[in-house]
Design a protein around this motif. Structure first.
Motif, PDB file in Angstrom:
ATOM      1  N   ILE A   1       0.861  -1.303   0.002  1.00 19.76           N
ATOM      2  CA  ILE A   1      -0.062   0.033  -0.066  1.00 19.76           C
ATOM      3  C   ILE A   1       0.706   1.262   0.103  1.00 19.76           C
ATOM      4  O   ILE A   1       0.553   2.091  -0.639  1.00 19.76           O
ATOM      5  N   GLY A   2       2.087   1.128   0.459  1.00 20.86           N
ATOM      6  CA  GLY A   2       3.053   2.251   0.377  1.00 20.86           C
ATOM      7  C   GLY A   2       3.652   2.726  -0.760  1.00 20.86           C
ATOM      8  O   GLY A   2       4.064   3.881  -1.143  1.00 20.86           O
ATOM      9  N   ASP A   3       3.366   1.638  -1.930  1.00 20.56           N
ATOM     10  CA  ASP A   3       3.741   2.257  -3.107  1.00 20.56           C
ATOM     11  C   ASP A   3       2.854   3.162  -3.852  1.00 20.56           C
ATOM     12  O   ASP A   3       3.131   3.740  -4.774  1.00 20.56           O
ATOM     13  N   PHE A   4       1.555   3.442  -3.217  1.00 16.06           N
ATOM     14  CA  PHE A   4       0.440   4.033  -3.941  1.00 16.06           C
ATOM     15  C   PHE A   4       0.664   5.548  -3.427  1.00 16.06           C
ATOM     16  O   PHE A   4      -0.051   6.469  -3.759  1.00 16.06           O
ATOM     17  N   ILE A   5       1.373   6.019  -2.499  1.00 18.77           N
ATOM     18  CA  ILE A   5       1.743   7.275  -2.135  1.00 18.77           C
ATOM     19  C   ILE A   5       2.362   8.081  -3.208  1.00 18.77           C
ATOM     20  O   ILE A   5       3.260   7.689  -3.814  1.00 18.77           O
ATOM     21  N   PRO A   6       1.506   9.431  -3.704  1.00 23.86           N
ATOM     22  CA  PRO A   6       2.271  10.074  -4.620  1.00 23.86           C
ATOM     23  C   PRO A   6       3.559  10.574  -4.155  1.00 23.86           C
ATOM     24  O   PRO A   6       3.630  10.868  -3.071  1.00 23.86           O
ATOM     25  N   GLN A   7       4.564  10.894  -4.932  1.00 23.13           N
ATOM     26  CA  GLN A   7       5.952  11.044  -4.671  1.00 23.13           C
ATOM     27  C   GLN A   7       5.857  12.619  -3.919  1.00 23.13           C
ATOM     28  O   GLN A   7       6.808  12.590  -2.907  1.00 23.13           O
ATOM     29  N   ASP A   8       5.104  13.399  -4.369  1.00 20.76           N
ATOM     30  CA  ASP A   8       5.101  14.738  -3.415  1.00 20.76           C
ATOM     31  C   ASP A   8       5.030  14.515  -2.024  1.00 20.76           C
ATOM     32  O   ASP A   8       5.293  15.280  -0.995  1.00 20.76           O
ATOM     33  N   GLU A   9       3.879  13.611  -1.765  1.00 18.72           N
ATOM     34  CA  GLU A   9       3.233  13.737  -0.587  1.00 18.72           C
ATOM     35  C   GLU A   9       4.077  12.863   0.314  1.00 18.72           C
ATOM     36  O   GLU A   9       4.310  13.059   1.412  1.00 18.72           O
ATOM     37  N   LEU A  10       4.985  11.977  -0.375  1.00 18.12           N
ATOM     38  CA  LEU A  10       6.042  11.236   0.514  1.00 18.12           C
ATOM     39  C   LEU A  10       7.095  12.045   0.656  1.00 18.12           C
ATOM     40  O   LEU A  10       7.575  12.029   2.066  1.00 18.12           O
ATOM     41  N   LEU A  11       7.317  12.935  -0.037  1.00 17.74           N
ATOM     42  CA  LEU A  11       8.443  13.726   0.146  1.00 17.74           C
ATOM     43  C   LEU A  11       8.064  14.795   1.449  1.00 17.74           C
ATOM     44  O   LEU A  11       9.047  15.033   2.253  1.00 17.74           O
TER      45      LEU A  11
ATOM     46  N   PRO B   1      19.572  16.085   9.931  1.00 17.33           N
ATOM     47  CA  PRO B   1      19.822  17.123   8.697  1.00 17.33           C
ATOM     48  C   PRO B   1      18.901  16.858   7.390  1.00 17.33           C
ATOM     49  O   PRO B   1      18.495  15.618   7.320  1.00 17.33           O
ATOM     50  N   ILE B   2      18.363  17.887   7.015  1.00 17.45           N
ATOM     51  CA  ILE B   2      17.463  17.702   5.770  1.00 17.45           C
ATOM     52  C   ILE B   2      18.095  17.542   4.688  1.00 17.45           C
ATOM     53  O   ILE B   2      19.073  18.102   4.136  1.00 17.45           O
ATOM     54  N   PRO B   3      17.786  16.316   3.952  1.00 21.14           N
ATOM     55  CA  PRO B   3      18.427  15.957   2.642  1.00 21.14           C
ATOM     56  C   PRO B   3      18.379  17.195   1.581  1.00 21.14           C
ATOM     57  O   PRO B   3      17.262  17.861   1.706  1.00 21.14           O
ATOM     58  N   ALA B   4      18.994  17.231   0.554  1.00 26.74           N
ATOM     59  CA  ALA B   4      18.793  18.107  -0.579  1.00 26.74           C
ATOM     60  C   ALA B   4      17.499  18.018  -1.206  1.00 26.74           C
ATOM     61  O   ALA B   4      16.897  19.088  -1.319  1.00 26.74           O
ATOM     62  N   GLU B   5      17.045  16.909  -1.282  1.00 33.98           N
ATOM     63  CA  GLU B   5      15.807  16.793  -2.415  1.00 33.98           C
ATOM     64  C   GLU B   5      14.547  17.260  -1.351  1.00 33.98           C
ATOM     65  O   GLU B   5      13.455  17.609  -2.182  1.00 33.98           O
ATOM     66  N   LEU B   6      14.828  17.336   0.067  1.00 33.92           N
ATOM     67  CA  LEU B   6      13.743  17.738   0.665  1.00 33.92           C
ATOM     68  C   LEU B   6      13.811  19.139   1.028  1.00 33.92           C
ATOM     69  O   LEU B   6      12.993  19.908   1.573  1.00 33.92           O
ATOM     70  N   SER B   7      15.040  19.667   0.905  1.00 35.73           N
ATOM     71  CA  SER B   7      15.022  21.066   1.299  1.00 35.73           C
ATOM     72  C   SER B   7      14.534  22.012   0.570  1.00 35.73           C
ATOM     73  O   SER B   7      14.313  23.279   0.708  1.00 35.73           O
ATOM     74  N   ALA B   8      14.027  21.758  -0.891  1.00 34.80           N
ATOM     75  CA  ALA B   8      13.429  22.560  -1.642  1.00 34.80           C
ATOM     76  C   ALA B   8      12.022  22.995  -1.300  1.00 34.80           C
ATOM     77  O   ALA B   8      11.563  23.818  -1.641  1.00 34.80           O
ATOM     78  N   LEU B   9      11.363  21.966  -0.617  1.00 33.63           N
ATOM     79  CA  LEU B   9      10.208  22.097   0.230  1.00 33.63           C
ATOM     80  C   LEU B   9      10.192  23.060   1.139  1.00 33.63           C
ATOM     81  O   LEU B   9      10.984  22.931   2.038  1.00 33.63           O
ATOM     82  N   SER B  10       9.189  23.636   1.227  1.00 33.68           N
ATOM     83  CA  SER B  10       9.033  24.640   2.418  1.00 33.68           C
ATOM     84  C   SER B  10       7.760  24.688   2.842  1.00 33.68           C
ATOM     85  O   SER B  10       6.336  24.425   2.372  1.00 33.68           O
ATOM     86  N   ASP B  11       7.569  25.077   4.317  1.00 34.37           N
ATOM     87  CA  ASP B  11       6.377  25.191   5.059  1.00 34.37           C
ATOM     88  C   ASP B  11       5.324  26.034   4.472  1.00 34.37           C
ATOM     89  O   ASP B  11       3.956  25.698   4.417  1.00 34.37           O
TER      90      ASP B  11
ATOM     91  N   ALA C   1      -0.978   6.570   3.314  1.00 32.59           N
ATOM     92  CA  ALA C   1      -1.209   5.842   2.337  1.00 32.59           C
ATOM     93  C   ALA C   1      -2.576   5.159   2.057  1.00 32.59           C
ATOM     94  O   ALA C   1      -3.109   4.991   0.847  1.00 32.59           O
ATOM     95  N   TYR C   2      -3.169   5.011   2.926  1.00 31.17           N
ATOM     96  CA  TYR C   2      -4.624   4.437   2.928  1.00 31.17           C
ATOM     97  C   TYR C   2      -5.527   5.263   1.953  1.00 31.17           C
ATOM     98  O   TYR C   2      -6.481   4.915   1.293  1.00 31.17           O
ATOM     99  N   LYS C   3      -5.272   6.657   2.176  1.00 23.26           N
ATOM    100  CA  LYS C   3      -5.991   7.814   1.265  1.00 23.26           C
ATOM    101  C   LYS C   3      -5.839   7.581  -0.206  1.00 23.26           C
ATOM    102  O   LYS C   3      -6.684   7.933  -1.079  1.00 23.26           O
ATOM    103  N   TYR C   4      -4.706   6.914  -0.572  1.00 23.91           N
ATOM    104  CA  TYR C   4      -4.162   6.847  -2.043  1.00 23.91           C
ATOM    105  C   TYR C   4      -4.518   5.509  -2.320  1.00 23.91           C
ATOM    106  O   TYR C   4      -4.053   5.400  -3.609  1.00 23.91           O
ATOM    107  N   ARG C   5      -4.969   4.624  -1.921  1.00 25.20           N
ATOM    108  CA  ARG C   5      -5.099   3.255  -2.387  1.00 25.20           C
ATOM    109  C   ARG C   5      -5.886   2.946  -3.538  1.00 25.20           C
ATOM    110  O   ARG C   5      -6.647   4.012  -3.794  1.00 25.20           O
ATOM    111  N   PRO C   6      -5.527   2.166  -4.252  1.00 25.72           N
ATOM    112  CA  PRO C   6      -6.649   1.805  -5.591  1.00 25.72           C
ATOM    113  C   PRO C   6      -7.967   1.510  -5.042  1.00 25.72           C
ATOM    114  O   PRO C   6      -8.147   0.890  -4.109  1.00 25.72           O
ATOM    115  N   ASN C   7      -8.924   1.999  -5.878  1.00 27.39           N
ATOM    116  CA  ASN C   7     -10.312   1.915  -5.681  1.00 27.39           C
ATOM    117  C   ASN C   7     -10.803   1.406  -7.074  1.00 27.39           C
ATOM    118  O   ASN C   7     -11.743   1.819  -7.660  1.00 27.39           O
ATOM    119  N   PRO C   8     -10.502   0.010  -7.539  1.00 26.24           N
ATOM    120  CA  PRO C   8     -11.039  -0.204  -8.799  1.00 26.24           C
ATOM    121  C   PRO C   8     -12.389  -0.389  -8.881  1.00 26.24           C
ATOM    122  O   PRO C   8     -13.127  -0.204 -10.018  1.00 26.24           O
TER     123      PRO C   8
END
Length: 148
Positions: free
Chosen positions: A21-31, A44-54, A132-139
């Motif tokens: 189920i964790g595979d279905f989390i969108p990348q931006d939400e996971l970041l 320490p905040i990694p470089a790929e996360l430092s671009a995000l701001s509150d 992740a439960y919010k983004y689970r598939p709903n076929p």
């Protein structure tokens, strides 16, 4: 019934190989979640996360000089980028007004997945899976309840 079965097959094929189920989390939400974890743990905040701001949600709603609220703040001695208050110690970001907050007060939101500094690894994993439960598939396109 056949149409539902066809849609279920289509979504299943689309998600081929993704069983966790964790595979279905969108990348931006996971970041964003990983940024919360890094801040809460004091890592320490990694470089790929430092671009995000509150305050990224408010960049498009920044006050302009012709705004009446901006003019009132300027007259009261406020300067852009400084906090509110007599010693500029207050908030620098706007209060997030969540219209979907229901009966909660101004600035409150359902932050069920907020990571705190005293969360252990198991609790952080649990919060990530609840998100992740919010983004689970709903076929079958069943209605979802907003309890997550």
């Amino acid at each position: 019934m056949e149409r539902t079965e066809a849609k279920a097959k289509e979504v299943t094929e689309l998600n081929e190989g993704r069983t966790f189920i964790g595979d279905f989390i969108p990348q931006d939400e996971l970041l964003k979640f990983n940024l919360q974890v890094a801040k809460a743990k004091g890592n320490p905040i990694p470089a790929e996360l430092s671009a995000l701001s509150d305050t990224s949600n408010f960049a498009d709603k920044k006050l302009k000089e012709d705004n009446i609220g901006f003019k009132m703040l300027k007259k009261a001695g406020w300067s852009e980028g400084a906090g509110l208050g007599t010693k500029a110690q207050g908030l620098t970001a706007p209060v997030d007004v969540n219209p979907n907050g229901g009966t909660m007060g101004l600035g409150m939101s359902q932050q069920l997945h907020q990571v705190s500094s005293n969360d252990d690894d198991v609790e952080i994993f649990r919060k990530r899976m609840m998100m992740a439960y919010k983004y689970r598939p709903n076929p079958l396109n069943n209605p979802r309840r907003p309890y997550y």
